[in-house]
Write a protein that holds these residues in place. Structure first.
Motif, PDB file in Angstrom:
ATOM      1  N   GLU A  21     -55.122  -9.845 -53.213  1.00 47.53           N
ATOM      2  CA  GLU A  21     -53.209  -9.839 -53.287  1.00 47.53           C
ATOM      3  C   GLU A  21     -53.154 -11.047 -52.185  1.00 47.53           C
ATOM      4  OE1 GLU A  21     -49.153  -7.549 -52.439  1.00 47.53           O
ATOM      5  OE2 GLU A  21     -51.068  -6.408 -52.580  1.00 47.53           O
ATOM      6  N   TYR A  24     -54.068 -14.169 -53.755  1.00 50.08           N
ATOM      7  CA  TYR A  24     -53.095 -14.855 -54.951  1.00 50.08           C
ATOM      8  C   TYR A  24     -52.101 -15.344 -54.200  1.00 50.08           C
ATOM      9  CZ  TYR A  24     -49.573 -14.374 -58.388  1.00 50.08           C
ATOM     10  OH  TYR A  24     -48.483 -14.866 -59.223  1.00 50.08           O
ATOM     11  N   LYS A  25     -51.576 -14.576 -53.209  1.00 53.29           N
ATOM     12  CA  LYS A  25     -50.179 -15.051 -52.372  1.00 53.29           C
ATOM     13  C   LYS A  25     -50.499 -16.423 -51.602  1.00 53.29           C
ATOM     14  CE  LYS A  25     -48.059 -10.484 -51.924  1.00 53.29           C
ATOM     15  NZ  LYS A  25     -47.817  -9.453 -50.896  1.00 53.29           N
ATOM     16  N   SER A  28     -50.443 -19.319 -54.032  1.00 55.76           N
ATOM     17  CA  SER A  28     -49.416 -19.553 -54.740  1.00 55.76           C
ATOM     18  C   SER A  28     -48.164 -20.229 -53.986  1.00 55.76           C
ATOM     19  CB  SER A  28     -48.429 -18.033 -54.986  1.00 55.76           C
ATOM     20  OG  SER A  28     -49.437 -17.270 -55.984  1.00 55.76           O
ATOM     21  N   PHE A  41     -53.734 -19.454 -58.247  1.00 51.47           N
ATOM     22  CA  PHE A  41     -54.261 -18.501 -59.319  1.00 51.47           C
ATOM     23  C   PHE A  41     -53.086 -18.234 -60.255  1.00 51.47           C
ATOM     24  CE2 PHE A  41     -56.973 -17.441 -55.583  1.00 51.47           C
ATOM     25  CZ  PHE A  41     -58.212 -17.895 -56.213  1.00 51.47           C
ATOM     26  N   ASP A  43     -52.820 -15.210 -61.664  1.00 52.14           N
ATOM     27  CA  ASP A  43     -52.206 -13.799 -61.538  1.00 52.14           C
ATOM     28  C   ASP A  43     -53.102 -13.180 -60.539  1.00 52.14           C
ATOM     29  OD1 ASP A  43     -54.523 -13.062 -62.846  1.00 52.14           O
ATOM     30  OD2 ASP A  43     -53.360 -12.876 -64.612  1.00 52.14           O
ATOM     31  N   ILE A  44     -52.977 -12.094 -60.104  1.00 52.97           N
ATOM     32  CA  ILE A  44     -54.035 -11.215 -58.983  1.00 52.97           C
ATOM     33  C   ILE A  44     -55.269 -10.890 -59.681  1.00 52.97           C
ATOM     34  CG2 ILE A  44     -53.213  -9.144 -59.673  1.00 52.97           C
ATOM     35  CD1 ILE A  44     -53.123  -8.593 -56.513  1.00 52.97           C
ATOM     36  N   GLU A  46     -57.003 -13.100 -61.481  1.00 53.51           N
ATOM     37  CA  GLU A  46     -57.719 -14.462 -61.369  1.00 53.51           C
ATOM     38  C   GLU A  46     -58.317 -14.456 -59.798  1.00 53.51           C
ATOM     39  OE1 GLU A  46     -57.394 -18.508 -63.261  1.00 53.51           O
ATOM     40  OE2 GLU A  46     -55.937 -18.207 -61.770  1.00 53.51           O
ATOM     41  N   ALA A  47     -57.432 -14.081 -58.794  1.00 54.16           N
ATOM     42  CA  ALA A  47     -57.780 -13.946 -57.547  1.00 54.16           C
ATOM     43  C   ALA A  47     -58.786 -12.932 -57.319  1.00 54.16           C
ATOM     44  CB  ALA A  47     -56.475 -13.723 -56.821  1.00 54.16           C
TER      45      ALA A  47
END
Length: 166
Positions: A21, A24-25, A28, A41, A43-44, A46-47
Motif C-alpha cells: 500500500e 502504491y501511494k 502515485s 503502479f 493499482d495496489i 501491481e505494487a
C-alpha cells in the motif's frame, strides 16, 4: 522483515509484502516520480507483485530498503543500493513521500547506505544518477560526498552521474 541499518532517527529494513500500500501511494504521487523515469503502479496489486518479485537481496546480497521512522514506526519511503549487472556498478537511490521532503531523511538514510556499502559490502565505487533538473536529489548526492562524473541520456532527458570511491 530483516533490519539492515539503523541511524539516529531511522530503521532501514528489507521490503515486505505489507509495504504494498505504501509503495502504491508513493509511486502515485506525480511529484515523487517526476524525475525517476518510472510510471505509477496501476493499482495496489501491481505494487504487491513488484514486491513479491523483488529479488535483489537474494541475487546481490543487498538492494533498496524501506525507511522507517523509529519514533513513529511510519514508512517514509525507501533508500538503498542497487547493482546494475549491465554496467557492473552499484548505484544509490532514494524516494520519499513528499510530506517528508526537506527533513534530512534522504541524506541521513543515503549516508548510512553509503557507509554500509563501503564498510560491510566492501564496494569500491558507488554512483548516483539523477535528472539534471532534480536539484534536491543532486544536493543529497553532494552532501554525502559524491562528485559529478558525467552527463548522460536519462530516458530522453539530460541526466547526471555522480560518483564516490572508497
Amino acid at each position: 522483515m530483516k533490519t539492515i541499518l539503523e541511524t539516529n532517527r531511522l530503521l532501514l529494513r528489507e521490503f515486505d509484502i505489507s509495504d504494498a500500500e505504501n509503495f502504491y501511494k508513493l509511486n502515485s504521487n506525480l511529484n515523487v516520480i517526476k524525475y525517476t523515469g518510472n510510471s505509477a503502479f496501476k493499482d495496489i496489486n501491481e505494487a504487491r507483485e513488484f514486491l513479491e518479485n523483488y529479488s535483489d537481496y537474494q541475487r546481490n546480497g543487498y538492494g533498496r530498503w524501506a525507511v522507517i521512522n523509529k519514533s513513529t514506526n511510519q514508512f517514509l519511503g525507501w533508500c538503498g543500493l542497487k547493482y546494475d549487472e549491465d554496467l557492473d556498478e552499484t548505484d544509490i537511490g532514494f524516494r520519499f513521500f513528499e510530506h517528508f521532503w526537506n527533513q534530512g531523511f534522504g541524506t541521513e538514510s543515503a549516508k548510512a547506505c553509503l557507509d554500509y556499502g563501503f564498510n560491510e559490502l566492501h564496494l569500491k565505487t558507488i554512483v548516483g544518477r539523477a535528472m539534471k533538473e532534480n536539484m534536491a536529489s543532486i544536493k543529497v548526492l553532494e552532501k554525502i560526498g559524491l562528485k559529478f562524473e558525467k552527463a548522460f541520456d536519462f530516458d530522453g532527458q539530460e541526466g547526471v552521474v555522480y560518483k564516490i570511491e572508497k
